[in-house]
Design a protein around this motif. Structure first.
Motif, PDB file in Angstrom:
ATOM      1  N   LEU A  65       3.376  31.465  22.852  1.00 26.97           N
ATOM      2  CA  LEU A  65       4.527  32.360  22.928  1.00 26.97           C
ATOM      3  C   LEU A  65       4.604  33.059  24.278  1.00 26.97           C
ATOM      4  O   LEU A  65       5.689  33.294  24.803  1.00 26.97           O
ATOM      5  N   LEU A  66       3.453  33.403  24.833  1.00 24.72           N
ATOM      6  CA  LEU A  66       3.428  34.050  26.145  1.00 24.72           C
ATOM      7  C   LEU A  66       4.006  33.131  27.208  1.00 24.72           C
ATOM      8  O   LEU A  66       4.801  33.552  28.054  1.00 24.72           O
ATOM      9  N   GLY A  67       3.624  31.859  27.164  1.00 31.64           N
ATOM     10  CA  GLY A  67       4.154  30.909  28.138  1.00 31.64           C
ATOM     11  C   GLY A  67       5.605  30.563  27.863  1.00 31.64           C
ATOM     12  O   GLY A  67       6.418  30.463  28.785  1.00 31.64           O
ATOM     13  N   GLY A  68       5.940  30.402  26.591  1.00 29.82           N
ATOM     14  CA  GLY A  68       7.297  30.008  26.225  1.00 29.82           C
ATOM     15  C   GLY A  68       7.295  28.648  25.566  1.00 29.82           C
ATOM     16  O   GLY A  68       6.751  27.685  26.134  1.00 29.82           O
ATOM     17  N   THR A  69       7.888  28.547  24.382  1.00 29.39           N
ATOM     18  CA  THR A  69       7.823  27.305  23.611  1.00 29.39           C
ATOM     19  C   THR A  69       9.024  26.393  23.825  1.00 29.39           C
ATOM     20  O   THR A  69       9.065  25.296  23.281  1.00 29.39           O
ATOM     21  N   GLN A  70      10.012  26.853  24.608  1.00 26.98           N
ATOM     22  CA  GLN A  70      11.186  26.004  24.822  1.00 26.98           C
ATOM     23  C   GLN A  70      10.923  24.887  25.819  1.00 26.98           C
ATOM     24  O   GLN A  70      11.731  23.976  25.965  1.00 26.98           O
ATOM     25  N   ARG A  71       9.798  24.944  26.497  1.00 32.28           N
ATOM     26  CA  ARG A  71       9.371  23.876  27.400  1.00 32.28           C
ATOM     27  C   ARG A  71       7.931  23.512  27.067  1.00 32.28           C
ATOM     28  O   ARG A  71       7.100  24.390  26.827  1.00 32.28           O
ATOM     29  N   ILE A  84      -0.335  33.042  20.263  1.00 34.43           N
ATOM     30  CA  ILE A  84      -0.046  34.066  21.270  1.00 34.43           C
ATOM     31  C   ILE A  84       0.084  33.447  22.656  1.00 34.43           C
ATOM     32  O   ILE A  84       1.007  33.773  23.415  1.00 34.43           O
ATOM     33  N   MET A  85      -0.817  32.542  23.007  1.00 40.07           N
ATOM     34  CA  MET A  85      -0.758  31.901  24.322  1.00 40.07           C
ATOM     35  C   MET A  85       0.507  31.065  24.483  1.00 40.07           C
ATOM     36  O   MET A  85       1.147  31.075  25.536  1.00 40.07           O
ATOM     37  N   PRO A 102      -3.599  33.130  32.339  1.00 36.69           N
ATOM     38  CA  PRO A 102      -3.756  34.581  32.461  1.00 36.69           C
ATOM     39  C   PRO A 102      -4.336  35.224  31.210  1.00 36.69           C
ATOM     40  O   PRO A 102      -5.110  36.190  31.304  1.00 36.69           O
ATOM     41  N   PHE A 103      -3.981  34.675  30.032  1.00 31.31           N
ATOM     42  CA  PHE A 103      -4.490  35.262  28.793  1.00 31.31           C
ATOM     43  C   PHE A 103      -5.996  35.063  28.675  1.00 31.31           C
ATOM     44  O   PHE A 103      -6.718  35.982  28.246  1.00 31.31           O
ATOM     45  N   ILE A 104      -6.485  33.889  29.060  1.00 33.29           N
ATOM     46  CA  ILE A 104      -7.923  33.623  28.988  1.00 33.29           C
ATOM     47  C   ILE A 104      -8.692  34.563  29.916  1.00 33.29           C
ATOM     48  O   ILE A 104      -9.748  35.106  29.556  1.00 33.29           O
ATOM     49  N   LEU A 105      -8.183  34.766  31.128  1.00 28.06           N
ATOM     50  CA  LEU A 105      -8.857  35.670  32.071  1.00 28.06           C
ATOM     51  C   LEU A 105      -8.896  37.093  31.524  1.00 28.06           C
ATOM     52  O   LEU A 105      -9.928  37.779  31.613  1.00 28.06           O
ATOM     53  N   LEU A 106      -7.788  37.532  30.941  1.00 29.50           N
ATOM     54  CA  LEU A 106      -7.739  38.868  30.352  1.00 29.50           C
ATOM     55  C   LEU A 106      -8.632  38.953  29.122  1.00 29.50           C
ATOM     56  O   LEU A 106      -9.311  39.959  28.897  1.00 29.50           O
ATOM     57  N   TRP A 107      -8.642  37.885  28.329  1.00 34.64           N
ATOM     58  CA  TRP A 107      -9.484  37.844  27.126  1.00 34.64           C
ATOM     59  C   TRP A 107     -10.956  37.948  27.482  1.00 34.64           C
ATOM     60  O   TRP A 107     -11.719  38.664  26.811  1.00 34.64           O
ATOM     61  N   GLU A 108     -11.377  37.262  28.528  1.00 37.15           N
ATOM     62  CA  GLU A 108     -12.773  37.333  28.961  1.00 37.15           C
ATOM     63  C   GLU A 108     -13.138  38.750  29.393  1.00 37.15           C
ATOM     64  O   GLU A 108     -14.227  39.243  29.104  1.00 37.15           O
ATOM     65  N   TYR A 119      -7.776  25.507  25.293  1.00 39.30           N
ATOM     66  CA  TYR A 119      -6.596  26.191  24.772  1.00 39.30           C
ATOM     67  C   TYR A 119      -5.299  25.575  25.299  1.00 39.30           C
ATOM     68  O   TYR A 119      -4.272  25.620  24.608  1.00 39.30           O
ATOM     69  N   ILE A 120      -5.318  25.024  26.493  1.00 40.28           N
ATOM     70  CA  ILE A 120      -4.128  24.321  26.991  1.00 40.28           C
ATOM     71  C   ILE A 120      -3.829  23.122  26.097  1.00 40.28           C
ATOM     72  O   ILE A 120      -2.671  22.884  25.712  1.00 40.28           O
ATOM     73  N   ALA A 121      -4.877  22.360  25.747  1.00 40.36           N
ATOM     74  CA  ALA A 121      -4.685  21.205  24.868  1.00 40.36           C
ATOM     75  C   ALA A 121      -4.199  21.645  23.484  1.00 40.36           C
ATOM     76  O   ALA A 121      -3.268  21.060  22.916  1.00 40.36           O
ATOM     77  N   LEU A 122      -4.806  22.703  22.936  1.00 36.01           N
ATOM     78  CA  LEU A 122      -4.429  23.176  21.607  1.00 36.01           C
ATOM     79  C   LEU A 122      -3.018  23.761  21.600  1.00 36.01           C
ATOM     80  O   LEU A 122      -2.223  23.483  20.690  1.00 36.01           O
ATOM     81  N   ALA A 123      -2.703  24.575  22.611  1.00 37.48           N
ATOM     82  CA  ALA A 123      -1.384  25.216  22.659  1.00 37.48           C
ATOM     83  C   ALA A 123      -0.278  24.198  22.931  1.00 37.48           C
ATOM     84  O   ALA A 123       0.844  24.331  22.421  1.00 37.48           O
ATOM     85  N   THR A 124      -0.578  23.176  23.718  1.00 35.78           N
ATOM     86  CA  THR A 124       0.413  22.127  23.964  1.00 35.78           C
ATOM     87  C   THR A 124       0.670  21.335  22.683  1.00 35.78           C
ATOM     88  O   THR A 124       1.827  21.014  22.356  1.00 35.78           O
ATOM     89  N   ALA A 125      -0.394  21.027  21.944  1.00 34.77           N
ATOM     90  CA  ALA A 125      -0.230  20.333  20.656  1.00 34.77           C
ATOM     91  C   ALA A 125       0.546  21.204  19.677  1.00 34.77           C
ATOM     92  O   ALA A 125       1.393  20.702  18.921  1.00 34.77           O
ATOM     93  N   TRP A 126       0.286  22.507  19.689  1.00 40.09           N
ATOM     94  CA  TRP A 126       1.020  23.433  18.810  1.00 40.09           C
ATOM     95  C   TRP A 126       2.500  23.462  19.175  1.00 40.09           C
ATOM     96  O   TRP A 126       3.373  23.410  18.311  1.00 40.09           O
TER      97      TRP A 126
END
Length: 308
Positions: free
Chosen positions: A244-250, A241-242, A260-266, A40-47
């Protein structure tokens, strides 16, 4: 090149080195969680690479991811093509798809793009299922390799690092400057002579390539591949969601949002398996309402107040 830019790159490089030791320090359940988080880090960074500067909300992650996973399974099961050959070919198909989708929708206003990408994964999933059931017969597609969870983790870490490096370079290029103007006011960008459509399509193609590559790498983890598994609209929403939670401006924002989202999701998946869709919807509403700029926005706001 600013000093802060080099510091940022050095910090991320340090995090990559530290992250590389995770499979050595842990195994079993926590390594499984680490692989999921790195995916998800790879996917969210690409997004974020595309949607961050342009402010276009893309829900095409599931489509590109599915193209990568399904094509590698088809090539290996039906044609006995090696995993590495398919890893080279499948993302290029996603690039062609991204170019087609981008050229058709990115010239229009953002809402049309969101609606089209929302249905893209479902459309492809339905088409692939129909072709498979009516012409190819109901047979399984298998991706059988000798990769371990550690191998998959390291490959995903490499993809995430490359995506970040490309984004870091784009931010400091003419394309990055053009994208910032497009994100702030696309009308102004057009008046300045910027080819807004070409800039957006180019970045969308880069995002599609790496998203499909993640799908290719994850396919051996699933072993058995079917359209309903890899062309998942839920995946697209989770990535958004991940991010946006982290912030897309960086570009490093997704790192903060994913873990944190993955831990909560599990925890939700294990304790309340029938409430995951509800959890996704509530998460999206809470993030948009309470922290629209994500955790990164909160951090930057804190530092501005501290310096004032």
């Amino acid at each position: 090149m600013t000093q802060n830019g080099w510091k940022e790159l050095g910090l991320i490089a340090g995090l990559v080195v530290i992250a590389a030791f995770v499979p050595i320090m842990t195994d079993g359940y926590w390594l499984t969680i680490a692989v999921t988080a790195m995916m998800y880090i790879a996917l969210a960074t690409a997004w974020t690479l595309f949607s961050g500067p342009t402010h276009y909300i893309s829900l095409a992650t599931g489509a590109f991811f599915g193209v990568g996973g399904y094509l590698v399974a088809t090539g290996m099961s039906d044609h006995d093509i090696s995993f590495w050959t398919m890893a080279a070919v499948a993302p290029l198909v996603a690039v062609a798809l991204a170019a087609l989708v981008g050229a058709a929708t990115l010239r229009l206003s953002g809402i049309y793009f969101v609606i089209f990408t929302l249905g893209l994964a479902e459309m492809i999933r339905g088409l692939v299922s129909w072709v498979q059931n009516n012409f190819l017969g109901s047979r399984g597609l298998y991706v059988l390799t000798d990769f371990t969870e550690a191998h998959i983790y390291w490959m995903l870490l490499g993809v995430a690092a490359i995506v970040y490096l490309i984004g870091w370079l784009i931010e400091r290029s003419k394309l990055g400057f053009a994208l910032k103007i497009i994100g702030n006011d696309e009308g102004v960008a057009k008046h300045l002579g910027i080819n807004t459509a070409a800039a957006k399509v180019m970045l969308f193609m880069i995002t599609g390539y790496f998203t499909a590559l993640v799908g290719v790498i994850i396919a051996p983890r699933y072993s058995y591949i079917e359209p309903n598994l890899v062309f998942s609209p839920e995946l697209s929403f989770m990535v958004v969601i991940m991010a946006l939670l982290g912030g897309t401006q960086r570009l490093w924002g997704p790192i903060i949002g994913v873990i944190p989202f993955i831990l909560l999701w599990e925890t939700i998946t294990v304790s309340f398996p029938y409430s995951t869709t509800l959890f996704l919807g509530l998460s999206f509403l809470l993030i948009v309402y309470f922290i629209p700029n994500g955790v990164v926005g909160l951090i930057e706001k804190f530092w501005k107040r501290r310096d004032a």
